[in-house]
Design a protein around this motif. Sequence first.
Motif, PDB file in Angstrom:
ATOM      1  N   VAL A   1       0.834  -1.211   0.000  1.00 42.30           N
ATOM      2  CA  VAL A   1       0.000   0.000   0.000  1.00 42.30           C
ATOM      3  C   VAL A   1       0.864   1.254   0.000  1.00 42.30           C
ATOM      4  O   VAL A   1       0.579   2.229  -0.707  1.00 42.30           O
ATOM      5  CB  VAL A   1      -0.978  -0.028   1.190  1.00 42.30           C
ATOM      6  CG1 VAL A   1      -1.757   1.268   1.288  1.00 42.30           C
ATOM      7  CG2 VAL A   1      -1.941  -1.206   1.029  1.00 42.30           C
ATOM      8  N   ALA A   2       1.978   1.205   0.764  1.00 36.78           N
ATOM      9  CA  ALA A   2       2.888   2.360   0.808  1.00 36.78           C
ATOM     10  C   ALA A   2       3.501   2.586  -0.573  1.00 36.78           C
ATOM     11  O   ALA A   2       3.613   3.716  -1.055  1.00 36.78           O
ATOM     12  CB  ALA A   2       3.981   2.114   1.846  1.00 36.78           C
ATOM     13  N   GLU A   3       3.856   1.488  -1.222  1.00 39.18           N
ATOM     14  CA  GLU A   3       4.416   1.554  -2.579  1.00 39.18           C
ATOM     15  C   GLU A   3       3.398   2.184  -3.531  1.00 39.18           C
ATOM     16  O   GLU A   3       3.735   3.021  -4.371  1.00 39.18           O
ATOM     17  CB  GLU A   3       4.719   0.107  -3.024  1.00 39.18           C
ATOM     18  CG  GLU A   3       5.759  -0.034  -4.114  1.00 39.18           C
ATOM     19  CD  GLU A   3       6.019  -1.517  -4.433  1.00 39.18           C
ATOM     20  OE1 GLU A   3       5.954  -1.874  -5.619  1.00 39.18           O
ATOM     21  OE2 GLU A   3       6.259  -2.309  -3.492  1.00 39.18           O
ATOM     22  N   ALA A   4       2.136   1.789  -3.363  1.00 37.06           N
ATOM     23  CA  ALA A   4       1.066   2.331  -4.209  1.00 37.06           C
ATOM     24  C   ALA A   4       0.892   3.828  -3.970  1.00 37.06           C
ATOM     25  O   ALA A   4       0.734   4.600  -4.916  1.00 37.06           O
ATOM     26  CB  ALA A   4      -0.240   1.596  -3.921  1.00 37.06           C
ATOM     27  N   LEU A   5       0.930   4.216  -2.700  1.00 39.72           N
ATOM     28  CA  LEU A   5       0.761   5.642  -2.364  1.00 39.72           C
ATOM     29  C   LEU A   5       1.837   6.486  -3.031  1.00 39.72           C
ATOM     30  O   LEU A   5       1.562   7.573  -3.536  1.00 39.72           O
ATOM     31  CB  LEU A   5       0.788   5.846  -0.842  1.00 39.72           C
ATOM     32  CG  LEU A   5      -0.476   5.388  -0.101  1.00 39.72           C
ATOM     33  CD1 LEU A   5      -0.270   5.393   1.405  1.00 39.72           C
ATOM     34  CD2 LEU A   5      -1.678   6.261  -0.472  1.00 39.72           C
ATOM     35  N   ARG A   6       3.077   5.938  -3.066  1.00 40.88           N
ATOM     36  CA  ARG A   6       4.172   6.680  -3.715  1.00 40.88           C
ATOM     37  C   ARG A   6       3.894   6.857  -5.212  1.00 40.88           C
ATOM     38  O   ARG A   6       4.337   7.819  -5.818  1.00 40.88           O
ATOM     39  CB  ARG A   6       5.512   5.957  -3.521  1.00 40.88           C
ATOM     40  CG  ARG A   6       6.067   6.092  -2.104  1.00 40.88           C
ATOM     41  CD  ARG A   6       7.550   5.727  -2.040  1.00 40.88           C
ATOM     42  NE  ARG A   6       7.813   4.307  -2.283  1.00 40.88           N
ATOM     43  CZ  ARG A   6       7.676   3.360  -1.333  1.00 40.88           C
ATOM     44  NH1 ARG A   6       7.290   3.687  -0.111  1.00 40.88           N
ATOM     45  NH2 ARG A   6       7.929   2.091  -1.629  1.00 40.88           N
ATOM     46  N   GLU A   7       3.142   5.935  -5.775  1.00 43.53           N
ATOM     47  CA  GLU A   7       2.798   6.045  -7.208  1.00 43.53           C
ATOM     48  C   GLU A   7       1.469   6.775  -7.405  1.00 43.53           C
ATOM     49  O   GLU A   7       0.914   6.798  -8.496  1.00 43.53           O
ATOM     50  CB  GLU A   7       2.736   4.643  -7.850  1.00 43.53           C
ATOM     51  CG  GLU A   7       3.996   3.835  -7.593  1.00 43.53           C
ATOM     52  CD  GLU A   7       4.402   2.951  -8.759  1.00 43.53           C
ATOM     53  OE1 GLU A   7       3.734   3.010  -9.818  1.00 43.53           O
ATOM     54  OE2 GLU A   7       5.386   2.215  -8.599  1.00 43.53           O
ATOM     55  N   GLY A   8       0.938   7.319  -6.301  1.00 42.20           N
ATOM     56  CA  GLY A   8      -0.305   8.086  -6.391  1.00 42.20           C
ATOM     57  C   GLY A   8      -1.556   7.230  -6.487  1.00 42.20           C
ATOM     58  O   GLY A   8      -2.582   7.660  -6.999  1.00 42.20           O
ATOM     59  N   LEU A   9      -1.492   5.979  -5.984  1.00 38.58           N
ATOM     60  CA  LEU A   9      -2.653   5.085  -6.068  1.00 38.58           C
ATOM     61  C   LEU A   9      -3.277   4.911  -4.678  1.00 38.58           C
ATOM     62  O   LEU A   9      -2.579   4.597  -3.721  1.00 38.58           O
ATOM     63  CB  LEU A   9      -2.235   3.704  -6.589  1.00 38.58           C
ATOM     64  CG  LEU A   9      -1.593   3.642  -7.974  1.00 38.58           C
ATOM     65  CD1 LEU A   9      -1.116   2.224  -8.255  1.00 38.58           C
ATOM     66  CD2 LEU A   9      -2.583   4.084  -9.042  1.00 38.58           C
ATOM     67  N   ASP A  10      -4.589   5.057  -4.621  1.00 39.16           N
ATOM     68  CA  ASP A  10      -5.301   4.881  -3.352  1.00 39.16           C
ATOM     69  C   ASP A  10      -5.928   3.481  -3.320  1.00 39.16           C
ATOM     70  O   ASP A  10      -6.975   3.235  -3.923  1.00 39.16           O
ATOM     71  CB  ASP A  10      -6.380   5.970  -3.233  1.00 39.16           C
ATOM     72  CG  ASP A  10      -7.277   5.771  -2.026  1.00 39.16           C
ATOM     73  OD1 ASP A  10      -6.976   4.877  -1.204  1.00 39.16           O
ATOM     74  OD2 ASP A  10      -8.280   6.496  -1.906  1.00 39.16           O
ATOM     75  N   ALA A  11      -5.273   2.581  -2.602  1.00 41.44           N
ATOM     76  CA  ALA A  11      -5.714   1.177  -2.587  1.00 41.44           C
ATOM     77  C   ALA A  11      -7.169   1.033  -2.133  1.00 41.44           C
ATOM     78  O   ALA A  11      -7.925   0.227  -2.675  1.00 41.44           O
ATOM     79  CB  ALA A  11      -4.796   0.364  -1.694  1.00 41.44           C
ATOM     80  N   GLU A  12      -7.560   1.843  -1.125  1.00 40.00           N
ATOM     81  CA  GLU A  12      -8.941   1.788  -0.599  1.00 40.00           C
ATOM     82  C   GLU A  12      -9.958   1.995  -1.720  1.00 40.00           C
ATOM     83  O   GLU A  12     -10.950   1.277  -1.818  1.00 40.00           O
ATOM     84  CB  GLU A  12      -9.158   2.895   0.450  1.00 40.00           C
ATOM     85  CG  GLU A  12      -8.342   2.740   1.711  1.00 40.00           C
ATOM     86  CD  GLU A  12      -9.035   1.834   2.728  1.00 40.00           C
ATOM     87  OE1 GLU A  12     -10.145   1.330   2.423  1.00 40.00           O
ATOM     88  OE2 GLU A  12      -8.451   1.631   3.806  1.00 40.00           O
ATOM     89  N   ALA A  13      -9.688   2.991  -2.564  1.00 41.67           N
ATOM     90  CA  ALA A  13     -10.635   3.327  -3.633  1.00 41.67           C
ATOM     91  C   ALA A  13     -10.759   2.165  -4.622  1.00 41.67           C
ATOM     92  O   ALA A  13     -11.851   1.856  -5.093  1.00 41.67           O
ATOM     93  CB  ALA A  13     -10.171   4.585  -4.357  1.00 41.67           C
TER      94      ALA A  13
END
Length: 503
Positions: free
Chosen positions: A451-463
Amino acid sequence: SMSLHEHALSLFRSAVGTVRPAPMLKRALKLQGGGCPQLLVKGRAFPVKRDLYLVGFGKAVLGMAAAAEEILGDHLIRGIVSVPLGIQESLQRAGMQEMLLKPHSRIKVFEGAKNNLPDPEALRGAGAIQELAEGLTADDLLLVLISGGGSALLPAPIPPILLREKEKLTKMLASRGAAIQELNTVRKTLSLLKGGGLARLAYPAQVVSLILSDVIGDPLDIIASGPTAASSHSAQDCLQILTKYNLLPSLPKSVEMVLSSSPTKPAAAEDYSHVCNVIIGSNTLALDEARRQAERLGYATLVLSAAVCGDVSRVAALYCQLIRLLCLGFAGLGEGPQGNEVRRNLLQLVAELDIPGLNLAEFLQALRGLGPEKPVCILAGGETTVQLRGTGKGGRNQELALRVGLGLHRAQGAEASGPLGRCEIVFLSGGTDGQDGPTGAAGAFCGPELVAEALREGLDAEAFVSNNDSYTFFSQFQHGHHLLVTGLTGTNVMDIQVVLIRA
């Protein structure tokens, strides 16, 4: 040394490899030649007195038939298989020649059941199978190959019921909320071949069924609606279900006729003394193989259950709590207040999910026995369910991996420098057929850093989770190492999950 990611992939592949049609059949089926040839099925001998015939139906049956024909050679007189529409072309494209019949095969292939629904093509295949079975004598041997998806490929309503009348009735039942068991009971009662019908038609020939199970618990009368297994239901049960959903007033005349002349009691066991049903592939067998491989790789390995089922969000919570408990154990905190809290959560989740054959107390006891010196592998299988709320693209395995990733991320956030952060963790979930939902992936991998990796790429896993869009989420990563892509496997024993942890 291989990474945990590579280990998880290799364990998944070995599990699937052991239930691929060719190796699976070669383990279960042998032909002994000589003066009086015999068919050996898992050690049981069946004399081939006169002719040997083969029929089959299901998604994995083409590969099974190809392997069986190789084993039986010239003893096989004739065969008929009913398989999903387009499967020969798909296997050809995927370069899986070994799953296809040879050019001069004695086995005829019918393709049908588009979108896994009975259709006129499947009806033709079922008719040909019925005709072959009815012509057998006491000296003949009928080998039946069965895999999941076989039900839709073997539609043969009892005359005068028409296929569309049976379909309409099934749809009405489904729309009124009938459970899958109830639907199957009605289907079987109105069918010539399901619910043991095929075995009854083949009498007095010896019938040997080789079954690849894609159902939790491997119940013989449920897999492909049990054409060679005694049905535990009768016309009486069927009428009760139709009454319960208030469908008696709107029954077509043909269905009324058939029900009024059907036997009211289920067939007796002795009516099936000419039948031998053998499960040759299942989720349990696939997990056993993965366990052997994991131990070879140096993991302390435990199998949680081959019947993990229930809502994907609750199953993800179960895996997150198990992973937390293992990490606490590695940190020597397993018996403290945190460990007790996690065990309470686990007890509650297991009670709620009601997973068949899972003894949590025993499992936790086994976990306690694992020392910190070896990495740990937990294996499980089964099939989760997803409530579709969004419009995204994904499958139950990818959604499970994404939810586990989210859960681990939250748990890590809650215990800033806790034991989770000190462990290396990989979770994988994949469908053994190589297809997860309407996507090109079989499943996905995750770890606490996802999830942290996704956030760095601007992705919101929750959504992505709330839009059931796990495939799109996992596809966004540059390295693409989060999707599990195997291509078609030609087999299916539900899903497999792998948890690997090293301190």
